[in-house]
Design a protein around this motif. Structure first.
Motif, PDB file in Angstrom:
ATOM      1  N   TRP A 198       9.405   3.920   3.916  1.00  0.00           N
ATOM      2  CA  TRP A 198      10.003   3.372   5.288  1.00  0.00           C
ATOM      3  C   TRP A 198       9.900   4.393   6.415  1.00  0.00           C
ATOM      4  O   TRP A 198      10.646   3.962   7.468  1.00  0.00           O
ATOM      5  CB  TRP A 198      11.360   2.540   4.778  1.00  0.00           C
ATOM      6  CG  TRP A 198      11.321   1.362   4.004  1.00  0.00           C
ATOM      7  CD1 TRP A 198      11.385   0.315   4.499  1.00  0.00           C
ATOM      8  CD2 TRP A 198      11.137   1.238   2.720  1.00  0.00           C
ATOM      9  NE1 TRP A 198      11.146  -0.641   3.549  1.00  0.00           N
ATOM     10  CE2 TRP A 198      11.075   0.001   2.219  1.00  0.00           C
ATOM     11  CE3 TRP A 198      11.198   2.276   1.663  1.00  0.00           C
ATOM     12  CZ2 TRP A 198      10.976  -0.612   1.159  1.00  0.00           C
ATOM     13  CZ3 TRP A 198      11.152   1.693   0.289  1.00  0.00           C
ATOM     14  CH2 TRP A 198      11.061   0.260  -0.046  1.00  0.00           C
ATOM     15  N   ASN A 199       9.258   5.276   5.963  1.00  0.00           N
ATOM     16  CA  ASN A 199       9.237   6.339   7.044  1.00  0.00           C
ATOM     17  C   ASN A 199       7.999   7.188   7.001  1.00  0.00           C
ATOM     18  O   ASN A 199       7.890   8.305   6.604  1.00  0.00           O
ATOM     19  CB  ASN A 199      10.501   7.748   7.101  1.00  0.00           C
ATOM     20  CG  ASN A 199      10.252   8.644   8.026  1.00  0.00           C
ATOM     21  OD1 ASN A 199       9.697   8.242   9.511  1.00  0.00           O
ATOM     22  ND2 ASN A 199      10.684   9.612   7.784  1.00  0.00           N
ATOM     23  N   PRO A 200       6.871   6.445   6.945  1.00  0.00           N
ATOM     24  CA  PRO A 200       5.634   6.874   6.540  1.00  0.00           C
ATOM     25  C   PRO A 200       4.777   7.894   7.703  1.00  0.00           C
ATOM     26  O   PRO A 200       3.569   8.231   7.233  1.00  0.00           O
ATOM     27  CB  PRO A 200       4.544   5.551   6.325  1.00  0.00           C
ATOM     28  CG  PRO A 200       5.373   4.587   7.017  1.00  0.00           C
ATOM     29  CD  PRO A 200       6.888   4.775   7.383  1.00  0.00           C
ATOM     30  N   GLY A 201       5.405   7.776   8.998  1.00  0.00           N
ATOM     31  CA  GLY A 201       4.609   8.697   9.805  1.00  0.00           C
ATOM     32  C   GLY A 201       3.479   7.901  10.331  1.00  0.00           C
ATOM     33  O   GLY A 201       3.182   6.822  10.238  1.00  0.00           O
ATOM     34  N   LEU A 213       4.578  -0.701   7.115  1.00  0.00           N
ATOM     35  CA  LEU A 213       5.743  -0.650   6.330  1.00  0.00           C
ATOM     36  C   LEU A 213       5.620  -1.564   5.108  1.00  0.00           C
ATOM     37  O   LEU A 213       5.083  -2.460   5.181  1.00  0.00           O
ATOM     38  CB  LEU A 213       6.948  -0.787   7.264  1.00  0.00           C
ATOM     39  CG  LEU A 213       7.414   0.145   8.171  1.00  0.00           C
ATOM     40  CD1 LEU A 213       8.550  -0.301   8.955  1.00  0.00           C
ATOM     41  CD2 LEU A 213       7.451   1.419   7.706  1.00  0.00           C
ATOM     42  N   PRO A 214       6.322  -1.421   3.941  1.00  0.00           N
ATOM     43  CA  PRO A 214       6.737  -2.435   3.019  1.00  0.00           C
ATOM     44  C   PRO A 214       7.141  -3.923   3.627  1.00  0.00           C
ATOM     45  O   PRO A 214       7.755  -3.831   4.593  1.00  0.00           O
ATOM     46  CB  PRO A 214       7.617  -1.721   2.207  1.00  0.00           C
ATOM     47  CG  PRO A 214       7.530  -0.265   2.370  1.00  0.00           C
ATOM     48  CD  PRO A 214       7.282  -0.354   3.715  1.00  0.00           C
ATOM     49  N   PRO A 215       7.040  -4.969   2.950  1.00  0.00           N
ATOM     50  CA  PRO A 215       7.453  -6.041   3.486  1.00  0.00           C
ATOM     51  C   PRO A 215       9.027  -6.401   3.486  1.00  0.00           C
ATOM     52  O   PRO A 215       9.267  -7.306   4.372  1.00  0.00           O
ATOM     53  CB  PRO A 215       6.732  -7.128   2.638  1.00  0.00           C
ATOM     54  CG  PRO A 215       6.508  -6.450   1.128  1.00  0.00           C
ATOM     55  CD  PRO A 215       6.136  -5.048   1.547  1.00  0.00           C
ATOM     56  N   GLN A 269      -5.000   6.354  -3.669  1.00  0.00           N
ATOM     57  CA  GLN A 269      -5.559   5.624  -2.719  1.00  0.00           C
ATOM     58  C   GLN A 269      -5.198   6.084  -1.331  1.00  0.00           C
ATOM     59  O   GLN A 269      -3.996   6.544  -1.482  1.00  0.00           O
ATOM     60  CB  GLN A 269      -5.585   4.261  -2.818  1.00  0.00           C
ATOM     61  CG  GLN A 269      -6.376   3.631  -4.263  1.00  0.00           C
ATOM     62  CD  GLN A 269      -6.021   2.452  -4.885  1.00  0.00           C
ATOM     63  OE1 GLN A 269      -4.538   2.264  -5.034  1.00  0.00           O
ATOM     64  NE2 GLN A 269      -6.804   1.521  -5.285  1.00  0.00           N
ATOM     65  N   GLN A 270      -5.592   5.668  -0.306  1.00  0.00           N
ATOM     66  CA  GLN A 270      -4.785   5.522   1.038  1.00  0.00           C
ATOM     67  C   GLN A 270      -5.416   4.427   1.956  1.00  0.00           C
ATOM     68  O   GLN A 270      -6.132   3.833   1.701  1.00  0.00           O
ATOM     69  CB  GLN A 270      -5.347   6.969   1.618  1.00  0.00           C
ATOM     70  CG  GLN A 270      -6.824   7.201   1.977  1.00  0.00           C
ATOM     71  CD  GLN A 270      -7.224   8.562   2.408  1.00  0.00           C
ATOM     72  OE1 GLN A 270      -8.456   9.123   2.085  1.00  0.00           O
ATOM     73  NE2 GLN A 270      -6.216   8.935   3.266  1.00  0.00           N
ATOM     74  N   GLY A 271      -4.559   4.285   2.883  1.00  0.00           N
ATOM     75  CA  GLY A 271      -4.792   3.326   4.011  1.00  0.00           C
ATOM     76  C   GLY A 271      -4.202   1.741   3.393  1.00  0.00           C
ATOM     77  O   GLY A 271      -4.062   1.762   2.176  1.00  0.00           O
ATOM     78  N   PRO A 282       0.925  -1.384   0.019  1.00  0.00           N
ATOM     79  CA  PRO A 282       0.080  -0.230   0.016  1.00  0.00           C
ATOM     80  C   PRO A 282       0.946   1.289   0.287  1.00  0.00           C
ATOM     81  O   PRO A 282       0.258   2.418  -0.655  1.00  0.00           O
ATOM     82  CB  PRO A 282      -0.907   0.014   1.452  1.00  0.00           C
ATOM     83  CG  PRO A 282      -0.938  -1.516   1.607  1.00  0.00           C
ATOM     84  CD  PRO A 282       0.351  -2.077   1.122  1.00  0.00           C
ATOM     85  N   ARG A 283       2.007   1.163   0.619  1.00  0.00           N
ATOM     86  CA  ARG A 283       2.872   2.613   0.791  1.00  0.00           C
ATOM     87  C   ARG A 283       3.367   2.890  -0.421  1.00  0.00           C
ATOM     88  O   ARG A 283       3.588   4.117  -0.711  1.00  0.00           O
ATOM     89  CB  ARG A 283       3.955   2.405   1.696  1.00  0.00           C
ATOM     90  CG  ARG A 283       3.607   2.112   3.134  1.00  0.00           C
ATOM     91  CD  ARG A 283       2.751   3.490   3.723  1.00  0.00           C
ATOM     92  NE  ARG A 283       1.573   3.275   3.544  1.00  0.00           N
ATOM     93  CZ  ARG A 283       0.726   2.523   4.004  1.00  0.00           C
ATOM     94  NH1 ARG A 283       0.942   1.693   4.957  1.00  0.00           N
ATOM     95  NH2 ARG A 283      -0.676   2.690   3.766  1.00  0.00           N
ATOM     96  N   CYS A 284       3.447   2.064  -1.587  1.00  0.00           N
ATOM     97  CA  CYS A 284       3.725   2.357  -3.004  1.00  0.00           C
ATOM     98  C   CYS A 284       2.719   2.514  -3.885  1.00  0.00           C
ATOM     99  O   CYS A 284       2.521   3.447  -4.874  1.00  0.00           O
ATOM    100  CB  CYS A 284       4.908   1.334  -3.306  1.00  0.00           C
ATOM    101  SG  CYS A 284       6.400   1.270  -2.375  1.00  0.00           S
ATOM    102  N   ILE A 285       1.882   1.447  -3.894  1.00  0.00           N
ATOM    103  CA  ILE A 285       1.117   1.386  -4.829  1.00  0.00           C
ATOM    104  C   ILE A 285      -0.151   2.073  -4.754  1.00  0.00           C
ATOM    105  O   ILE A 285      -0.956   2.534  -5.760  1.00  0.00           O
ATOM    106  CB  ILE A 285       0.270  -0.153  -5.189  1.00  0.00           C
ATOM    107  CG1 ILE A 285      -0.216  -0.299  -6.699  1.00  0.00           C
ATOM    108  CG2 ILE A 285      -0.739  -0.690  -3.917  1.00  0.00           C
ATOM    109  CD1 ILE A 285      -0.660  -1.821  -6.850  1.00  0.00           C
ATOM    110  N   ASN A 286      -0.412   2.759  -3.554  1.00  0.00           N
ATOM    111  CA  ASN A 286      -1.561   3.663  -3.602  1.00  0.00           C
ATOM    112  C   ASN A 286      -1.614   4.878  -4.434  1.00  0.00           C
ATOM    113  O   ASN A 286      -2.436   5.585  -4.650  1.00  0.00           O
ATOM    114  CB  ASN A 286      -1.702   4.222  -2.144  1.00  0.00           C
ATOM    115  CG  ASN A 286      -2.380   3.153  -1.209  1.00  0.00           C
ATOM    116  OD1 ASN A 286      -3.017   2.216  -1.475  1.00  0.00           O
ATOM    117  ND2 ASN A 286      -2.689   3.316   0.191  1.00  0.00           N
TER     118      ASN A 286
END
Lengths: 154, 213
Positions: free
Chosen positions: B175-178, B188-190, B75-77, B62-66
C-alpha cells in the motif's frame, strides 16, 4: 541538499548532495572515484557494482540517503582485500579484459561470489554473474578467471 | 394496609419477572435446535468465504503475487513480467551472492531511481507460491488451502495470519509501493489496507473456510 558522512574504502568522506543522488554519482562526481562505471543507470548491466556492507550493490539505483553508516568498497579499494587482490590478479593472468568498461563491476560481483561461495560451480558463476553484462562478451575468460581465483584461494 | 399493598405489588413483580425469564429461556432453547445451529453455521461460513474472496483479490494483485511465484525468478509490473537483469530466486529467496535482492532493493522505496524497497526484501518461499509455473494464479481454493496449511505457511495460525496481514513490513509495502522509474505511482491492491485486514479478521473468525474448488 544534505550532508552525509560516508565510509568509502575504509576512509571517512563527507559529501553535501541532494538526498536522492545515487551513490554512483556521489562516488564519481563528488569524490572523483571514477573506477565505478555508469552503464545503464537502471541496474540492468552491473557496471556500477560496489560492495555495500559486503553485499554487491548496484550503485546507480541506491540514493545516498539510504546508505547510512554501511561501509562502501569500490574497485579502487577491493585490492586491499585478500579475495579482491586474488581476483584482480586472476583477471590479469587470464587477460580477461577487452574494452574494460564493465570489468569494475564484473570484479566486484566475482569477489562477492567467491566470498560467499569459495568453490563455485558453473551454475553458481552463471547465476551470480548473470546480472553483469559485457558488450565484448568476455564471459568465457571471466569464468576461467573466477575458477582460477578460486583455486588460488585454497 | 399500606404494607400489605406493597407486599402484593412486590409478589406480583416477582411473578412477572420469573415468567419473563422462563419465556426467554424457553425461546432460547428453541433456537438451539440443530436446524438453527446449522443455519448459523452456514451463515458464518458464507460470510467467511465472502471475506476470503476479498483477501484473495489482494493476494493475487501484482503487488503481492509478483513475489509469490512458482519459478526461479520474481515478477514485476502490473503485467507481471519476469524480473529483468537475470534475477534469480537463490536458495533462500534472497537472490545469489553477486545479485541479491538487496543489491538494488534497499530498506525503503528509492523514488528518485524508481526502485521499490522495504525491510528484508525477498521472495516468498515456494511453499507459498500462489501461481503455477506458467505464471497463472492458482484458484481461490488452492491459494486458500496453501495460506491455511501451517506446514506451508511458516506455522501461522488464524490470529498470526491477521497479525501478518496487519503488520508485516512487506505486506504493508503493497500500500506504499513508491514510484515507477517514469515517476508515476505503482498500482495499489484492490482494497485498502484497513479493508484487507478487516476481511482477514472476518475470515479467520469464521474459521478460515476455503472454497471447495
Amino acid at each position: 541538499m544534505a550532508t552525509y558522512q560516508l565510509n568509502v574504502n575504509g576512509q571517512r568522506k563527507q559529501v553535501n548532495v541532494d538526498p536522492s543522488t545515487p551513490l554512483l554519482w556521489v562516488l564519481r562526481e563528488e569524490l572523483n572515484m571514477t573506477g565505478t562505471k555508469y552503464g545503464c543507470g537502471i541496474s540492468a548491466c552491473g557496471a556500477c557494482t560496489v560492495h555495500l556492507d559486503g553485499i554487491a550493490t548496484r550503485s546507480c539505483v541506491v540514493p545516498v540517503s539510504l546508505i547510512n553508516d554501511r561501509p562502501i568498497v569500490t574497485i579502487e579499494g577491493i585490492g586491499a582485500d585478500p579475495v579482491g587482490r586474488t581476483v584482480q590478479d586472476a583477471w590479469v593472468d587470464k587477460d580477461v579484459v577487452q574494452c574494460g568498461y564493465c570489468q569494475s563491476g564484473q570484479i566486484m560481483s566475482a569477489v562477492a561470489l567467491l566470498k560467499a561461495t569459495p568453490k563455485p560451480t558453473d551454475t553458481n558463476i552463471e547465476e551470480s554473474m548473470g546480472g553483469n553484462l559485457c558488450r565484448c562478451a568476455t564471459y568465457v575468460r571471466i569464468r576461467e578467471a573466477i575458477k582460477s581465483a578460486s583455486q588460488q584461494l585454497k | 394496609m399500606l404494607s400489605s399493598s406493597r407486599f402484593f405489588i412486590r409478589t406480583l413483580l416477582l411473578i412477572l419477572v420469573s415468567t419473563v425469564a422462563w419465556i426467554a429461556l424457553t425461546a432460547s432453547a428453541a433456537i438451539e435446535v440443530p436446524e438453527f445451529k446449522k443455519l448459523n453455521a452456514d451463515a458464518n461460513r458464507r460470510d467467511g468465504l465472502a471475506a476470503w474472496q476479498k483477501v484473495y483479490s489482494v493476494l493475487t494483485s501484482p503487488r503481492c503475487i509478483n513475489c509469490h511465484t512458482a519459478t526461479n525468478y520474481p515478477q514485476q509490473g502490473d503485467d507481471r513480467h519476469r524480473h529483468f537483469a537475470n534475477v534469480i530466486r537463490g536458495p533462500e529467496g534472497k537472490g545469489v551472492p553477486g545479485l541479491n535482492c538487496i543489491s538494488c532493493h534497499q530498506s525503503a522505496n528509492a523514488d528518485s531511481t524508481g526502485v521499490p524497497g522495504g525491510h528484508n526484501w525477498h521472495l516468498a518461499p515456494l511453499s507459498m507460491r500462489w501461481q503455477d509455473a506458467n505464471d497463472r494464479p492458482f484458484s481461490s481454493a488452492v491459494v486458500c488451502r496453501a495460506v491455511t496449511d501451517r506446514s506451508k505457511n511458516n506455522g501461522l495460525a488464524g490470529p498470526a495470519l491477521i497479525k501478518h496481514h496487519e503488520e508485516e513490513a512487506l505486506v504493508l509495502w503493497a500500500w506504499n509501493p513508491g514510484l515507477r522509474p517514469d515517476g508515476s505511482m505503482r498500482t495499489l491492491p484492490p482494497l485498502s489496507h484497513a479493508e484487507f485486514v478487516a476481511a482477514t479478521r472476518t475470515w479467520v473468525e469464521a474459521g478460515t473456510p476455503c472454497p471447495n474448488k
